[in-house]
Design a protein around this motif. Structure first.
Motif, short mmCIF file in Angstrom:
data_model
loop_
_atom_site.label_atom_id
_atom_site.label_comp_id
_atom_site.label_asym_id
_atom_site.label_seq_id
_atom_site.Cartn_x
_atom_site.Cartn_y
_atom_site.Cartn_z
N GLY A 1 -5.00 45.50 40.69
CA GLY A 1 -3.95 44.55 40.30
C GLY A 1 -3.87 44.37 38.79
N ASP A 2 -5.03 44.34 38.12
CA ASP A 2 -5.03 44.22 36.65
C ASP A 2 -4.40 45.43 36.01
N LYS A 3 -4.67 46.62 36.56
CA LYS A 3 -4.09 47.84 35.99
C LYS A 3 -2.57 47.83 36.14
N ILE A 4 -2.10 47.40 37.31
CA ILE A 4 -0.64 47.33 37.52
C ILE A 4 -0.02 46.34 36.53
N PHE A 5 -0.68 45.20 36.35
CA PHE A 5 -0.18 44.20 35.41
C PHE A 5 -0.14 44.75 33.99
N ASP A 6 -1.22 45.45 33.58
CA ASP A 6 -1.26 46.04 32.23
C ASP A 6 -0.16 47.07 32.06
N ILE A 7 0.07 47.87 33.10
CA ILE A 7 1.12 48.88 33.02
C ILE A 7 2.49 48.22 32.85
N CYS A 8 2.74 47.15 33.61
CA CYS A 8 4.02 46.44 33.50
C CYS A 8 4.20 45.84 32.10
N VAL A 9 3.10 45.29 31.56
CA VAL A 9 3.17 44.72 30.22
C VAL A 9 3.51 45.78 29.18
N TRP A 10 2.84 46.94 29.29
CA TRP A 10 3.10 48.02 28.33
C TRP A 10 4.53 48.56 28.46
N ILE A 11 5.02 48.61 29.68
CA ILE A 11 6.40 49.06 29.87
C ILE A 11 7.38 48.10 29.20
N LEU A 12 7.14 46.79 29.38
CA LEU A 12 8.01 45.80 28.75
C LEU A 12 7.92 45.87 27.22
N ILE A 13 6.69 46.10 26.70
CA ILE A 13 6.52 46.22 25.24
C ILE A 13 7.28 47.43 24.71
N LEU A 14 7.16 48.56 25.41
CA LEU A 14 7.86 49.77 24.98
C LEU A 14 9.38 49.58 25.02
N ALA B 1 10.93 46.70 24.65
CA ALA B 1 11.26 45.81 23.54
C ALA B 1 11.27 46.57 22.21
N VAL B 2 10.29 47.46 22.04
CA VAL B 2 10.23 48.26 20.80
C VAL B 2 11.45 49.17 20.69
N CYS B 3 11.82 49.79 21.80
CA CYS B 3 12.99 50.68 21.77
C CYS B 3 14.27 49.91 21.46
N VAL B 4 14.41 48.74 22.08
CA VAL B 4 15.63 47.94 21.87
C VAL B 4 15.73 47.47 20.42
N THR B 5 14.60 47.09 19.83
CA THR B 5 14.64 46.59 18.44
C THR B 5 14.63 47.71 17.41
N LEU B 6 14.01 48.83 17.74
CA LEU B 6 13.90 49.92 16.77
C LEU B 6 15.13 50.81 16.72
N TYR B 7 15.83 50.93 17.83
CA TYR B 7 16.98 51.83 17.89
C TYR B 7 18.06 51.49 16.86
N PRO B 8 18.45 50.20 16.71
CA PRO B 8 19.48 49.91 15.69
C PRO B 8 19.09 50.35 14.29
N PHE B 9 17.81 50.18 13.92
CA PHE B 9 17.36 50.61 12.59
C PHE B 9 17.48 52.12 12.44
N LEU B 10 17.01 52.84 13.45
CA LEU B 10 17.09 54.30 13.38
C LEU B 10 18.54 54.78 13.34
N TYR B 11 19.39 54.11 14.11
CA TYR B 11 20.80 54.51 14.16
C TYR B 11 21.48 54.29 12.81
N VAL B 12 21.23 53.13 12.21
CA VAL B 12 21.85 52.83 10.92
C VAL B 12 21.38 53.81 9.85
N ILE B 13 20.06 54.07 9.81
CA ILE B 13 19.53 55.02 8.82
C ILE B 13 20.06 56.42 9.07
N SER B 14 20.15 56.82 10.35
CA SER B 14 20.65 58.16 10.67
C SER B 14 22.10 58.32 10.23
#
Length: 307
Positions: free
Chosen positions: A21-34, A36-49
């Motif tokens: 159960g802890d492993k599943i929880f950790d996996i879900c947390v990492w998925i949510l973090i990734l 969030a990173v993609c959603v926030t990082l994409y606009p910066f990359l797009y503007v620079i590109s």
């Protein structure tokens, strides 16, 4: 023996279920973090590109994530605009001097509010908190600024916004956390309130002041609404007003002012010019934030864990 074996098996099964159960929880947390990173990082990359891609690829809408081609001609055209550097200089003045004044007046306001023996402490705390929820509004503020003769002056971007009541409350809480014995010992040694503030209180709340400095600086740097209200002269307007004009009004004026005409101007995309201006306007904050990161973490976590 059989009961002991069964209890051991039951314990192992429960332990495995908990670990799984802890492993599943950790996996879900990492998925949510990734995500969030993609959603926030994409606009910066797009503007620079967009800003460094070729004008043809941008005009055809071929850029989605990575740059296509490599051109810096638009950067050269934008940087030839004199108004850009005038606006940069104004923003530097408003941000540096304004932030310094903000921090100074915040400390001066927070110190007496943190002292329990100050007889107006409760009343002033109430009135300061009251202004966090109720304010005079836009029209009274405009009338005060114009009535003081601050319209179309640099002081209109500094004096009316010397304090943030929310930041005063944060600074007051940080000063309240300082042991009272330090203040009493300093008073016995003959130190006055100003010396106690400068030599004891301020050095002990440096992480908090670093966070407040960052808050004030970002707010000053991004402020365009007050400049739109109180600064009619173009030569006094900050970078954000220049960026607003570029994004909303007419970015083609940059091409004309830079002397880019004919085929050279036609090769440049209006969208690309706008994104180049966004990159240029964002660079200073992105360059400063990493140096304040450690203080930001300390300041935001201050008081969260008590030893």
């Amino acid at each position: 023996m059989k009961s002991q074996i069964k209890s051991k098996k039951r314990f192992l099964n429960e332990f495995r279920n908990e670990v799984f159960g802890d492993k599943i929880f950790d996996i879900c947390v990492w998925i949510l973090i990734l995500l969030a990173v993609c959603v926030t990082l994409y606009p910066f990359l797009y503007v620079i590109s967009i800003s460094i891609s070729s004008g043809t690829a941008v005009s055809k809408g071929e850029v989605f994530l990575w740059p296509i081609g490599f051109e810096l001609d638009t950067y050269k055209i934008v940087m030839k605009n004199k108004q850009l550097w005038t606006s940069y200089g104004n923003t530097f003045i408003y941000t540096v001097f304004g932030t310094f004044m903000n921090v100074v007046f915040t400390c001066i306001a927070a110190y007496p509010l943190s002292r329990k023996q100050f007889f107006l402490r409760k009343k002033l705390n109430f009135f300061i908190a009251f202004t966090m929820y109720f304010s005079g509004g836009l029209i009274p503020g405009y009338m005060v600024v114009t009535g003081l003769g601050l319209y179309n002056s640099r002081l209109a971007m500094i004096i009316p916004f010397l304090l943030s009541t929310y930041n005063v409350m944060i600074c007051r809480s940080a000063m309240e956390a300082i042991p009272e014995d330090l203040f009493e010992n300093a008073s016995l040694e003959g130190a006055n309130d100003f010396q106690i503030l400068v030599k004891i209180a301020i050095p002990l709340i440096k992480p908090t002041l670093a966070v407040l400095t960052l808050y004030y600086a970002v707010a000053r740097y991004n402020d365009f609404f007050n400049a739109m209200l109180y600064l009619g002269k173009t030569e006094l307007q900050p970078l954000q007003m220049y960026l607003r004009k570029t994004l909303i009004l007419a970015s083609t004026d940059i091409l004309k002012s830079a002397g880019a005409t004919g085929a050279a101007a036609a090769a440049q995309s209006t969208l690309k010019i706008r994104y180049v201006c966004i990159v240029i306007a964002t660079l200073p904050i992105l360059a400063i934030c990493p140096f304040l990161q450690k203080y930001l973490v300390k300041g935001t976590m201050l008081g969260a864990v008590k030893e």
